[in-house]
Scaffold this active site. Sequence first.
Site, PDB file in Angstrom:
ATOM      1  N   SER A 276       0.809  -1.220   0.000  1.00 18.98           N
ATOM      2  CA  SER A 276       0.000   0.000   0.000  1.00 18.98           C
ATOM      3  C   SER A 276       0.842   1.270   0.000  1.00 18.98           C
ATOM      4  O   SER A 276       0.322   2.347  -0.261  1.00 18.98           O
ATOM      5  CB  SER A 276      -0.954   0.029   1.199  1.00 18.98           C
TER       6      SER A 276
ATOM      7  N   LYS B 131       1.589   4.277   7.422  1.00 19.17           N
ATOM      8  CA  LYS B 131       0.786   5.107   6.537  1.00 19.17           C
ATOM      9  C   LYS B 131       1.258   6.563   6.604  1.00 19.17           C
ATOM     10  O   LYS B 131       1.974   6.959   7.522  1.00 19.17           O
ATOM     11  CB  LYS B 131      -0.696   5.064   6.940  1.00 19.17           C
TER      12      LYS B 131
END
Length: 227
Positions: free
Chosen positions: A148, A186
């Site tokens: 991701s 993230k």
Amino acid sequence: MLTRKQLELLDFIQKRVARDGVPPSFDEMKDALDLRSKSGIHRLITALEERGFIRRLAHRARAIEIVKLPEAMDRAGFSPKVIAGDRKDPPHSARPVEVAAMELPVMGRIAAGVPIEAISEISHHVAVPGSMLSGRGQHYALEVRGDSMIEAGINDGDIVVIREQDSADNGDIVVALVEGQEATLKRFRRKGGMIALEAANPAYETRLLREDQVKVQGRLVGLIRSY
């Protein structure tokens, strides 16, 4: 001898790697140099590679390693923020300057996708250049699982170096503990009274969480990759 644009691009890449631990995207390079298209960036990157200042890493998104800097820039201080293992040494003239290394604990695996259970056990240790351990606070390493964050140059199997801290600025790549149970890697952003945990892959959605659901456990300061 480098052109002004080549020097500007090399300086921009070096500063972004020093700040974020990963190179900028081609779009970011284009905007920083005020170019109309990414084709100009491709030409500059190719010229820098041919002159031995950078190395592009095959089959890796946004993977650019700075090998050396011009003498004027080098005097200002430079040490590579992305290091590689399991690879033959380059010719002596292309080797980065060696710096003292430190052993960091690898605290297991961190998801760069959906969050996984919080990590607290040391699996092994890894040698990290001392120049990568900037700022105050303790440091640790995590092995990345998932894709991701691939457009931020962070790939499955990479080792990320994290500086422990409990706060973050917008745009920082952080280890976030979600609801006290799940850890994920993230990009951090505040949006009103919420926290956005953004992926760097369009296949993954941004997660919006209340501030009390997210605890920052550290900020990305470096990356180690094996080939």
